[in-house]
Design a protein around this motif. Sequence first.
Motif, PDB file in Angstrom:
ATOM      1  N   MET A   1      15.028  -8.593 -74.378  1.00 42.44           N
ATOM      2  CA  MET A   1      15.539  -8.312 -73.037  1.00 42.44           C
ATOM      3  C   MET A   1      15.251  -6.864 -72.661  1.00 42.44           C
ATOM      4  SD  MET A   1      18.957 -10.717 -72.591  1.00 42.44           S
ATOM      5  CE  MET A   1      20.076  -9.527 -73.211  1.00 42.44           C
ATOM      6  N   GLN A   2      15.328  -5.949 -73.626  1.00 40.33           N
ATOM      7  CA  GLN A   2      15.005  -4.545 -73.350  1.00 40.33           C
ATOM      8  C   GLN A   2      13.556  -4.415 -72.891  1.00 40.33           C
ATOM      9  OE1 GLN A   2      15.458  -1.870 -76.655  1.00 40.33           O
ATOM     10  NE2 GLN A   2      14.737  -0.109 -75.503  1.00 40.33           N
ATOM     11  N   ALA A   3      12.643  -5.091 -73.590  1.00 42.06           N
ATOM     12  CA  ALA A   3      11.230  -5.029 -73.211  1.00 42.06           C
ATOM     13  C   ALA A   3      11.013  -5.647 -71.827  1.00 42.06           C
ATOM     14  CB  ALA A   3      10.367  -5.732 -74.247  1.00 42.06           C
ATOM     15  N   ALA A   4      11.767  -6.701 -71.499  1.00 45.85           N
ATOM     16  CA  ALA A   4      11.645  -7.328 -70.179  1.00 45.85           C
ATOM     17  C   ALA A   4      12.082  -6.363 -69.076  1.00 45.85           C
ATOM     18  CB  ALA A   4      12.472  -8.616 -70.124  1.00 45.85           C
ATOM     19  N   VAL A   5      13.152  -5.615 -69.317  1.00 49.02           N
ATOM     20  CA  VAL A   5      13.618  -4.637 -68.329  1.00 49.02           C
ATOM     21  C   VAL A   5      12.567  -3.546 -68.155  1.00 49.02           C
ATOM     22  CG1 VAL A   5      15.325  -2.834 -67.846  1.00 49.02           C
ATOM     23  CG2 VAL A   5      16.067  -5.076 -68.650  1.00 49.02           C
ATOM     24  N   LYS A   6      12.051  -3.029 -69.273  1.00 50.26           N
ATOM     25  CA  LYS A   6      11.029  -1.978 -69.195  1.00 50.26           C
ATOM     26  C   LYS A   6       9.794  -2.475 -68.450  1.00 50.26           C
ATOM     27  CE  LYS A   6      12.163   0.776 -73.262  1.00 50.26           C
ATOM     28  NZ  LYS A   6      11.629   1.299 -74.527  1.00 50.26           N
ATOM     29  N   ARG A   7       9.370  -3.690 -68.744  1.00 44.35           N
ATOM     30  CA  ARG A   7       8.198  -4.260 -68.070  1.00 44.35           C
ATOM     31  C   ARG A   7       8.457  -4.377 -66.576  1.00 44.35           C
ATOM     32  NH1 ARG A   7       5.541  -9.388 -70.780  1.00 44.35           N
ATOM     33  NH2 ARG A   7       5.047  -7.754 -72.267  1.00 44.35           N
ATOM     34  N   SER A   8       9.661  -4.804 -66.201  1.00 41.43           N
ATOM     35  CA  SER A   8       9.998  -4.937 -64.782  1.00 41.43           C
ATOM     36  C   SER A   8       9.949  -3.591 -64.068  1.00 41.43           C
ATOM     37  CB  SER A   8      11.393  -5.558 -64.637  1.00 41.43           C
ATOM     38  OG  SER A   8      11.394  -6.872 -65.116  1.00 41.43           O
ATOM     39  N   VAL A   9      10.452  -2.553 -64.724  1.00 40.17           N
ATOM     40  CA  VAL A   9      10.410  -1.209 -64.136  1.00 40.17           C
ATOM     41  C   VAL A   9       8.960  -0.769 -63.956  1.00 40.17           C
ATOM     42  CG1 VAL A   9      10.941   1.229 -64.547  1.00 40.17           C
ATOM     43  CG2 VAL A   9      12.684  -0.518 -64.971  1.00 40.17           C
TER      44      VAL A   9
ATOM     45  N   GLU B   1       6.274  -2.663 -63.644  1.00 43.41           N
ATOM     46  CA  GLU B   1       5.630  -3.449 -62.593  1.00 43.41           C
ATOM     47  C   GLU B   1       6.072  -2.996 -61.205  1.00 43.41           C
ATOM     48  OE1 GLU B   1       6.441  -7.522 -63.602  1.00 43.41           O
ATOM     49  OE2 GLU B   1       5.051  -7.466 -65.317  1.00 43.41           O
ATOM     50  N   ARG B   2       7.339  -2.680 -61.041  1.00 49.68           N
ATOM     51  CA  ARG B   2       7.842  -2.213 -59.743  1.00 49.68           C
ATOM     52  C   ARG B   2       7.242  -0.861 -59.381  1.00 49.68           C
ATOM     53  NH1 ARG B   2       9.061  -3.274 -54.748  1.00 49.68           N
ATOM     54  NH2 ARG B   2      10.711  -1.973 -53.931  1.00 49.68           N
TER      55      ARG B   2
ATOM     56  N   THR C   1       3.310   2.241 -56.093  1.00 51.52           N
ATOM     57  CA  THR C   1       2.112   3.073 -56.048  1.00 51.52           C
ATOM     58  C   THR C   1       1.040   2.412 -55.179  1.00 51.52           C
ATOM     59  OG1 THR C   1       2.562   4.000 -58.217  1.00 51.52           O
ATOM     60  CG2 THR C   1       0.295   4.124 -57.455  1.00 51.52           C
ATOM     61  N   VAL C   2       0.849   1.115 -55.364  1.00 54.56           N
ATOM     62  CA  VAL C   2      -0.134   0.381 -54.558  1.00 54.56           C
ATOM     63  C   VAL C   2       0.248   0.421 -53.086  1.00 54.56           C
ATOM     64  CG1 VAL C   2      -1.070  -1.920 -54.070  1.00 54.56           C
ATOM     65  CG2 VAL C   2      -0.918  -1.123 -56.422  1.00 54.56           C
ATOM     66  N   LEU C   3       1.521   0.189 -52.783  1.00 55.81           N
ATOM     67  CA  LEU C   3       1.962   0.223 -51.387  1.00 55.81           C
ATOM     68  C   LEU C   3       1.745   1.604 -50.779  1.00 55.81           C
ATOM     69  CD1 LEU C   3       5.264  -1.860 -51.562  1.00 55.81           C
ATOM     70  CD2 LEU C   3       3.085  -2.548 -50.528  1.00 55.81           C
TER      71      LEU C   3
ATOM     72  N   LEU D   1      -3.839  -7.454 -54.296  1.00 51.59           N
ATOM     73  CA  LEU D   1      -4.442  -6.529 -55.253  1.00 51.59           C
ATOM     74  C   LEU D   1      -3.941  -6.806 -56.665  1.00 51.59           C
ATOM     75  CD1 LEU D   1      -4.333  -3.191 -53.266  1.00 51.59           C
ATOM     76  CD2 LEU D   1      -6.344  -4.554 -53.811  1.00 51.59           C
ATOM     77  N   GLU D   2      -2.672  -7.083 -56.800  1.00 53.68           N
ATOM     78  CA  GLU D   2      -2.100  -7.361 -58.123  1.00 53.68           C
ATOM     79  C   GLU D   2      -2.694  -8.647 -58.694  1.00 53.68           C
ATOM     80  OE1 GLU D   2      -0.063  -6.609 -61.486  1.00 53.68           O
ATOM     81  OE2 GLU D   2      -0.171  -5.300 -59.768  1.00 53.68           O
ATOM     82  N   LEU D   3      -2.845  -9.686 -57.872  1.00 58.12           N
ATOM     83  CA  LEU D   3      -3.439 -10.934 -58.338  1.00 58.12           C
ATOM     84  C   LEU D   3      -4.870 -10.711 -58.790  1.00 58.12           C
ATOM     85  CD1 LEU D   3      -2.109 -13.470 -55.696  1.00 58.12           C
ATOM     86  CD2 LEU D   3      -1.438 -13.310 -58.094  1.00 58.12           C
ATOM     87  N   ASN D   4      -5.630  -9.934 -58.025  1.00 56.81           N
ATOM     88  CA  ASN D   4      -7.016  -9.657 -58.398  1.00 56.81           C
ATOM     89  C   ASN D   4      -7.096  -8.863 -59.693  1.00 56.81           C
ATOM     90  OD1 ASN D   4      -8.033 -11.003 -56.179  1.00 56.81           O
ATOM     91  ND2 ASN D   4      -8.079  -9.179 -54.909  1.00 56.81           N
ATOM     92  N   ARG D   5      -6.184  -7.939 -59.898  1.00 55.25           N
ATOM     93  CA  ARG D   5      -6.178  -7.141 -61.131  1.00 55.25           C
ATOM     94  C   ARG D   5      -5.855  -8.031 -62.325  1.00 55.25           C
ATOM     95  NH1 ARG D   5      -2.410  -1.961 -61.938  1.00 55.25           N
ATOM     96  NH2 ARG D   5      -1.013  -3.414 -60.946  1.00 55.25           N
TER      97      ARG D   5
END
Length: 75
Positions: A26-34, A36-37, A42-44, A66-70
Amino acid sequence: MAMTIRFDDDETRRLRSMAEAEGISMQAAVKRSVDERAARLTVLGRLADAWGPLPQAELDRAADSLELNRNRAAS
Protein backbone atom coordinates in the motif's frame (compact mmCIF):
# COMPACT_ATOMS: atom_id res chain seq x y z
CA MET A 1 10.81 12.37 5.69
CA ALA A 2 8.31 10.20 7.55
CA MET A 3 4.63 11.01 7.21
CA THR A 4 1.43 9.65 8.66
CA ILE A 5 -1.60 9.62 6.39
CA ARG A 6 -5.01 8.69 7.74
CA PHE A 7 -7.57 7.08 5.47
CA ASP A 8 -11.21 6.31 6.17
CA ASP A 9 -12.43 2.74 5.68
CA ASP A 10 -13.51 3.26 2.08
CA GLU A 11 -10.21 4.91 1.11
CA THR A 12 -8.27 2.10 2.81
CA ARG A 13 -10.31 -0.50 0.93
CA ARG A 14 -9.64 1.23 -2.41
CA LEU A 15 -5.94 1.61 -1.64
CA ARG A 16 -5.64 -2.04 -0.62
CA SER A 17 -7.44 -3.08 -3.81
CA MET A 18 -5.09 -0.95 -5.95
CA ALA A 19 -2.01 -2.37 -4.23
CA GLU A 20 -3.20 -5.96 -4.56
CA ALA A 21 -4.04 -5.47 -8.24
CA GLU A 22 -0.51 -4.21 -8.89
CA GLY A 23 1.17 -6.70 -6.57
CA ILE A 24 2.78 -3.96 -4.47
CA SER A 25 2.52 -2.67 -0.91
CA MET A 26 0.00 0.00 0.00
CA GLN A 27 2.93 2.35 0.70
CA ALA A 28 4.30 1.74 -2.81
CA ALA A 29 0.81 2.33 -4.26
CA VAL A 30 0.58 5.72 -2.52
CA LYS A 31 4.06 6.70 -3.71
CA ARG A 32 3.23 5.63 -7.27
CA SER A 33 0.01 7.67 -7.17
CA VAL A 34 1.90 10.77 -6.03
CA ASP A 35 4.48 10.29 -8.81
CA GLU A 36 1.77 9.84 -11.45
CA ARG A 37 -0.12 12.94 -10.28
CA ALA A 38 3.06 15.02 -10.28
CA ALA A 39 3.84 13.86 -13.82
CA ARG A 40 0.29 14.73 -14.93
CA LEU A 41 0.58 18.23 -13.49
CA THR A 42 3.91 18.69 -15.30
CA VAL A 43 2.31 17.65 -18.60
CA LEU A 44 -0.63 20.00 -18.05
CA GLY A 45 1.77 22.85 -17.29
CA ARG A 46 3.77 22.20 -20.47
CA LEU A 47 0.58 22.13 -22.52
CA ALA A 48 -0.63 25.42 -21.04
CA ASP A 49 2.77 27.02 -21.72
CA ALA A 50 2.79 25.81 -25.32
CA TRP A 51 -0.84 26.43 -26.24
CA GLY A 52 -1.90 29.25 -23.99
CA PRO A 53 -5.17 29.27 -22.09
CA LEU A 54 -7.39 26.32 -22.93
CA PRO A 55 -10.44 24.89 -21.20
CA GLN A 56 -9.42 22.43 -18.46
CA ALA A 57 -11.28 19.60 -20.19
CA GLU A 58 -9.12 20.06 -23.28
CA LEU A 59 -5.93 20.08 -21.21
CA ASP A 60 -7.02 16.92 -19.39
CA ARG A 61 -7.83 15.14 -22.64
CA ALA A 62 -4.49 16.11 -24.19
CA ALA A 63 -2.58 15.03 -21.06
CA ASP A 64 -4.41 11.70 -21.03
CA SER A 65 -3.50 11.19 -24.67
CA LEU A 66 0.17 11.92 -24.01
CA GLU A 67 0.20 9.53 -21.06
CA LEU A 68 -1.41 6.75 -23.14
CA ASN A 69 1.15 7.25 -25.90
CA ARG A 70 4.02 7.15 -23.40
CA ASN A 71 2.68 3.91 -21.89
CA ARG A 72 2.39 2.31 -25.35
CA ALA A 73 5.97 3.29 -26.18
CA ALA A 74 7.22 1.72 -22.94
CA SER A 75 5.48 -1.60 -23.72
